[in-house]
Design an enzyme around this catalytic site. Structure first.
Site, short mmCIF file in Angstrom:
data_model
loop_
_atom_site.label_atom_id
_atom_site.label_comp_id
_atom_site.label_asym_id
_atom_site.label_seq_id
_atom_site.Cartn_x
_atom_site.Cartn_y
_atom_site.Cartn_z
N ARG A 41 0.89 -1.16 -0.08
CA ARG A 41 0.06 -0.01 -0.09
C ARG A 41 1.03 1.36 0.01
O ARG A 41 0.88 1.91 -0.95
CB ARG A 41 -0.94 0.00 1.33
CG ARG A 41 -2.06 0.88 1.17
CD ARG A 41 -1.83 2.35 1.41
NE ARG A 41 -1.27 2.54 2.84
CZ ARG A 41 -0.72 3.69 3.35
NH1 ARG A 41 -0.79 4.78 2.79
NH2 ARG A 41 -0.50 3.61 4.53
N ASP A 42 1.55 1.71 1.27
CA ASP A 42 2.36 2.53 1.18
C ASP A 42 3.56 2.82 0.39
O ASP A 42 3.97 3.60 -0.16
CB ASP A 42 2.65 3.06 2.54
CG ASP A 42 3.40 4.35 2.85
OD1 ASP A 42 2.59 5.44 2.66
OD2 ASP A 42 4.55 4.24 3.10
N CYS A 203 5.24 9.30 1.74
CA CYS A 203 4.17 9.98 1.67
C CYS A 203 4.13 10.71 0.13
O CYS A 203 5.37 11.31 0.23
CB CYS A 203 3.90 11.08 2.71
SG CYS A 203 2.32 12.15 2.26
N ASN A 212 10.51 4.82 3.42
CA ASN A 212 10.20 4.08 4.66
C ASN A 212 11.45 3.31 4.88
O ASN A 212 12.20 2.91 4.20
CB ASN A 212 9.08 3.03 4.25
CG ASN A 212 7.55 3.84 3.87
OD1 ASN A 212 7.20 4.75 5.03
ND2 ASN A 212 6.91 3.46 2.90
#
Length: 262
Positions: A41-42, A203, A212
């Site tokens: 996802r991210d 983000c 990340n």
């Protein structure tokens, strides 16, 4: 594995040095850490090129085989805002559901929650932040208004017997506001850590964000500290290699980089 560990210290000074933690401080560390894998996802949402649905499904299945107990699968948001997640229903329905593994999906509002439940989601995540400016740029509302949105989701989730996981983004700092007051997010005894395979993501609205933490590096560090994760590092490395080849990019994982050089 033994050969790899002997060859890693020079390339992984930051991680390997943690093995020098004093005996007294080791007693304060948890025996087990739960890793929440956010790569599908991210990790993928900020990629410029759309990743095919079969690739996403295979990545998630490989992460499941690696033993990760929580894999954030996709995000039920408008494709207008996050085109990469436009196939959320197909991905959620297409993955193998391994016993004992949770597959939460991000639902920023009630509409997204309802769509996720209709697609078969058993757990959802809501995404708050300790920064007013980040909240405004990320979900276009204030912190207080975000709580009101989440309240509607929580009530609907309770009625539908759906588990909810809450995030607090920018807990230690914000790319817009800078330092965040510790009084806002006083955290102790943390034993759940989010990370992304191959260090993918970050983000999409925060320019210059560093990305990340790589799951491979986290697992290697925790294993070195004697902390149980339940993750098979070799299979995790294979998953990272697969998605990096699909994206035609290099991994951001120091462990993966060192392994490739051996």
């Amino acid at each position: 594995m033994a050969a790899m560990r002997k060859a890693l210290p020079r390339r992984l000074v930051g991680l390997a040095s943690l093995r020098a933690v004093s005996t007294s401080s080791m007693g304060t560390l948890p025996k087990r850490v739960k890793i929440v894998e956010v790569g599908p996802r991210d990790g993928l949402q900020n990629e410029k090129n759309i990743v095919s649905t079969p690739v996403k499904i295979k990545l998630i299945d490989m992460l499941s085989e690696a033993g990760l107990s929580v894999i954030e699968t996709t995000s039920f948001v408008s494709p207008k805002w996050v085109p990469q997640m436009g196939d959320h229903t197909e991905v959620l329905k297409g993955i193998q559901k391994f016993p004992g593994i949770n597959y939460p999906v991000l639902t920023p509002n009630l509409k997204g929650f309802e769509a996720a439940v209709a697609a078969g989601a058993k757990e959802v995540a809501i995404f708050g932040a300790a920064s007013e400016l980040f909240t405004k740029k990320n979900i276009n509302c204030s912190i207080e208004e975000s709580f009101q949105r989440f309240d509607a989701i929580l009530k609907a989730a309770q009625s539908a017997n759906i588990s909810v996981r809450g995030y607090v983004s920018c807990a230690l700092g914000c790319p817009y506001e800078g330092k965040i007051s510790p009084a806002k997010v006083a955290e102790m005894g943390v034993s759940v850590v989010d990370s992304s395979v191959a260090g993918l993501g970050g983000c999409p609205y925060a320019q210059g964000a560093s990305g990340n933490l790589a799951t491979e590096d986290l697992v290697y560090m925790l294993e070195g500290l004697g902390i149980h994760t339940g993750v098979n590092l070799q299979k995790l490395l294979e998953a990272g290699n697969f998605i990096c080849q699909a994206l035609n990019r290099k991994t951001s994982s120091k462990v993966a980089q060192a392994t490739c050089k051996l």
